[in-house]
Scaffold this motif. Structure first.
Motif, mmCIF file in Angstrom:
data_model
loop_
_atom_site.group_PDB
_atom_site.id
_atom_site.type_symbol
_atom_site.label_atom_id
_atom_site.label_comp_id
_atom_site.label_asym_id
_atom_site.label_seq_id
_atom_site.Cartn_x
_atom_site.Cartn_y
_atom_site.Cartn_z
ATOM 1 N N THR A 1 0.834 -1.204 0.000
ATOM 2 C CA THR A 1 0.000 0.000 0.000
ATOM 3 C C THR A 1 0.867 1.251 0.000
ATOM 4 O OG1 THR A 1 -1.753 -1.161 1.184
ATOM 5 C CG2 THR A 1 -1.813 1.242 1.233
ATOM 6 N N MET A 2 1.907 1.249 0.819
ATOM 7 C CA MET A 2 2.813 2.408 0.853
ATOM 8 C C MET A 2 3.458 2.640 -0.499
ATOM 9 S SD MET A 2 2.735 3.821 3.864
ATOM 10 C CE MET A 2 4.273 4.714 4.133
ATOM 11 N N ALA A 3 3.852 1.572 -1.161
ATOM 12 C CA ALA A 3 4.479 1.716 -2.480
ATOM 13 C C ALA A 3 3.477 2.186 -3.524
ATOM 14 C CB ALA A 3 5.102 0.391 -2.905
ATOM 15 N N LEU A 4 2.240 1.735 -3.417
ATOM 16 C CA LEU A 4 1.216 2.111 -4.400
ATOM 17 C C LEU A 4 0.800 3.569 -4.275
ATOM 18 C CD1 LEU A 4 -1.070 -1.058 -4.294
ATOM 19 C CD2 LEU A 4 0.166 -0.207 -6.300
ATOM 20 N N ILE A 5 0.614 4.032 -3.045
ATOM 21 C CA ILE A 5 0.100 5.390 -2.861
ATOM 22 C C ILE A 5 1.199 6.433 -2.761
ATOM 23 C CG2 ILE A 5 -1.981 4.497 -1.758
ATOM 24 C CD1 ILE A 5 -0.860 5.256 0.919
ATOM 25 N N GLY A 6 2.448 6.004 -2.636
ATOM 26 C CA GLY A 6 3.560 6.938 -2.679
ATOM 27 C C GLY A 6 3.733 7.794 -1.443
ATOM 28 N N ARG A 7 3.358 7.281 -0.273
ATOM 29 C CA ARG A 7 3.533 8.058 0.953
ATOM 30 C C ARG A 7 4.950 7.959 1.505
ATOM 31 N NH1 ARG A 7 -2.065 7.324 4.454
ATOM 32 N NH2 ARG A 7 -3.417 8.448 2.985
ATOM 33 N N SER A 8 5.757 7.147 0.893
ATOM 34 C CA SER A 8 7.177 7.076 1.232
ATOM 35 C C SER A 8 7.971 7.301 -0.044
ATOM 36 C CB SER A 8 7.521 5.719 1.851
ATOM 37 O OG SER A 8 7.240 4.681 0.934
ATOM 38 N N ASP A 9 9.238 7.643 0.115
ATOM 39 C CA ASP A 9 10.090 7.833 -1.061
ATOM 40 C C ASP A 9 10.503 6.490 -1.665
ATOM 41 O OD1 ASP A 9 10.310 10.766 -0.937
ATOM 42 O OD2 ASP A 9 11.385 10.372 0.940
ATOM 43 N N ALA A 10 10.526 5.461 -0.844
ATOM 44 C CA ALA A 10 10.893 4.118 -1.308
ATOM 45 C C ALA A 10 10.319 3.111 -0.317
ATOM 46 C CB ALA A 10 12.410 3.968 -1.413
ATOM 47 N N THR A 11 10.269 1.865 -0.754
ATOM 48 C CA THR A 11 9.708 0.803 0.082
ATOM 49 C C THR A 11 10.576 -0.433 -0.023
ATOM 50 O OG1 THR A 11 7.451 1.620 -0.273
ATOM 51 C CG2 THR A 11 7.687 -0.643 0.513
ATOM 52 N N GLU A 12 10.921 -0.983 1.116
ATOM 53 C CA GLU A 12 11.630 -2.265 1.156
ATOM 54 C C GLU A 12 10.582 -3.374 1.125
ATOM 55 O OE1 GLU A 12 13.736 -5.031 4.483
ATOM 56 O OE2 GLU A 12 13.734 -2.856 4.817
ATOM 57 N N ILE A 13 10.729 -4.324 0.202
ATOM 58 C CA ILE A 13 9.660 -5.303 -0.017
ATOM 59 C C ILE A 13 10.253 -6.614 -0.502
ATOM 60 C CG2 ILE A 13 9.202 -4.699 -2.446
ATOM 61 C CD1 ILE A 13 6.180 -4.753 -1.700
ATOM 62 N N TRP A 14 9.491 -7.684 -0.355
ATOM 63 C CA TRP A 14 9.954 -9.000 -0.808
ATOM 64 C C TRP A 14 8.761 -9.787 -1.311
ATOM 65 C CZ3 TRP A 14 10.195 -7.000 4.062
ATOM 66 C CH2 TRP A 14 9.370 -7.579 5.042
ATOM 67 N N GLU A 15 8.991 -11.048 -1.629
ATOM 68 C CA GLU A 15 7.928 -11.887 -2.198
ATOM 69 C C GLU A 15 7.054 -12.523 -1.099
ATOM 70 O OE1 GLU A 15 7.145 -11.745 -5.098
ATOM 71 O OE2 GLU A 15 8.896 -11.428 -6.355
ATOM 72 N N PRO A 16 5.757 -12.749 -1.382
ATOM 73 C CA PRO A 16 5.083 -12.606 -2.679
ATOM 74 C C PRO A 16 4.537 -11.213 -2.960
ATOM 75 C CG PRO A 16 3.605 -13.624 -1.126
ATOM 76 C CD PRO A 16 4.909 -13.455 -0.395
ATOM 77 N N ALA A 17 4.751 -10.262 -2.007
ATOM 78 C CA ALA A 17 4.187 -8.920 -2.174
ATOM 79 C C ALA A 17 4.801 -8.192 -3.373
ATOM 80 C CB ALA A 17 4.399 -8.104 -0.904
ATOM 81 N N TYR A 18 6.089 -8.445 -3.643
ATOM 82 C CA TYR A 18 6.747 -7.727 -4.734
ATOM 83 C C TYR A 18 6.107 -8.042 -6.079
ATOM 84 C CZ TYR A 18 10.373 -6.302 -8.034
ATOM 85 O OH TYR A 18 11.047 -5.740 -9.097
ATOM 86 N N SER A 19 5.840 -9.310 -6.344
ATOM 87 C CA SER A 19 5.212 -9.668 -7.618
ATOM 88 C C SER A 19 3.828 -9.051 -7.746
ATOM 89 C CB SER A 19 5.113 -11.196 -7.744
ATOM 90 O OG SER A 19 6.377 -11.769 -7.960
ATOM 91 N N SER A 20 3.065 -9.062 -6.658
ATOM 92 C CA SER A 20 1.731 -8.462 -6.682
ATOM 93 C C SER A 20 1.824 -6.962 -6.937
ATOM 94 C CB SER A 20 1.008 -8.727 -5.362
ATOM 95 O OG SER A 20 0.825 -10.110 -5.166
#
Length: 333
Positions: free
Chosen positions: A181-200
């Motif tokens: 959600t943070m990566a989608l809406i852009g409330r942070s400058d960057a997001t640390e993420i991994w699978e399976p969330a990254y593919s989604s």
């Protein structure tokens, strides 16, 4: 660079504080024999979506456990509850066992052993900001991260090697589910993420960029490309008492992994059906991309170089105070 908050990763003081007392008072056996003669073993894992819930969905749908003479009774919990239930001994087998977390458990007096590996480590940092091209560009910026996870603890080593001082970054702590959600809406400058969330996330926002966190530095530092990350662990006394069950669990998970990689479309359908908002097409792409999924089922005893490297990395970032005892690696497979 500030030390990783180790207590947060094994979330909840209860999970750390009651373990020794519970072990002294006795704990759940975790194995029973059914009327059909099969042994039933209780295994606790993270709720989906999570890597720890991937293979259990396949195991149960395909009846792989039954073919090996076992009946695995999977239960699922949030990370906080998982750590409390497993550390206390209420569950003797943990199916979402992060290697670094198990090492930290031993520091807290919980006698656990890492049975076998399921997934090697993967993580990335995504951004839509055009001026963020490398990790050091995050200095003075906002990074969304699930700071209480072992994935973040591992990321700290790569950040350190890349010249990123996390003490100079505004870390926006999120649940693992909240990272997308943070990566989608852009409330942070960057997001640390991994699978399976990254593919989604990539399926929903194809234009987002992934930064190079410098995975190649692992081999340069430790002489191995292997980064054991997530697998099955058990309380050591239980594993010693039930070697045949441990071997059976390994055979079940090995067959499930082989079937999943050989049948990515069918496996994706099964996993998607048990995953909130799961998309079979996205999951199929992930299964086909072993560079990101990193599904690698191996006995812990066959991965000692990689495991030692993980522990060294944990020491270098301050996550671990000392090298875990050799008993943290199960030798019975």
């Amino acid at each position: 660079m500030s030390a990783i908050p180790r207590r947060a990763v094994l979330a909840g003081g209860l999970g750390l504080g009651v373990a020794a007392a519970t072990a002294a008072c006795g704990s759940a056996e975790g194995v029973t024999k059914g009327p059909d003669g099969r042994l039933t073993v209780r295994v606790l894992a993270f709720r989906p979506p999570s890597l720890g819930a991937f293979l259990p969905a396949v195991i149960k749908k395909q009846g792989i456990d039954l073919r090996h003479g076992l009946r695995i009774a999977f239960s699922y919990a949030t990370p906080d509850n998982y750590n409390t239930e497993f550390a206390s001994g209420h569950y003797q087998v943990g199916g979402s066992a992060a290697l670094l977390s198990e090492a930290l458990r031993t520091e807290r007096g919980v006698d656990v052993t890492y049975l076998f590996n399921l997934f090697d480590y993967f993580c990335t940092v995504v951004t839509s900001e055009p001026d963020i091209r490398a990790l050091p560009d995050l200095h003075g910026r906002r990074l969304a991260a699930a700071t209480g996870t072992t994935n973040h603890a591992m990321f700290a080593w790569f950040a350190q090697q890349a010249g990123l001082d996390l003490g100079k970054v505004e870390l926006l702590n999120q649940t693992t589910a909240g990272l997308s959600t943070m990566a989608l809406i852009g409330r942070s400058d960057a997001t640390e993420i991994w699978e399976p969330a990254y593919s989604s996330l990539r399926a929903r926002k194809p234009g987002i960029r992934a930064l190079d966190i410098g995975m190649q530095r692992w081999h340069a530092a430790f002489g191995t490309d292997t980064i054991p990350y997530l697998g099955l662990a058990a309380h050591r006394e239980w594993a010693h008492k039930h070697p045949d069950v441990v071997a059976g669990l390994y055979r079940v998970y090995s067959d499930a992994a082989a079937w999943t990689t050989a049948n990515p479309a069918a496996a994706a359908q099964i996993i998607a059906a048990t995953t909130p908002n799961g998309k079979a097409k996205t999951l199929e792409g992930l299964i086909r991309n072993q560079e990101r999924l990193r599904l690698r089922v191996r006995p812990a005893s066959a991965l000692t170089d990689g495991i030692a490297a993980v522990f060294r990395a944990g020491r270098e970032t301050g996550y671990l105070e000392k090298t875990p005892p050799s008993t943290v690696v199960h030798r019975g497979l």
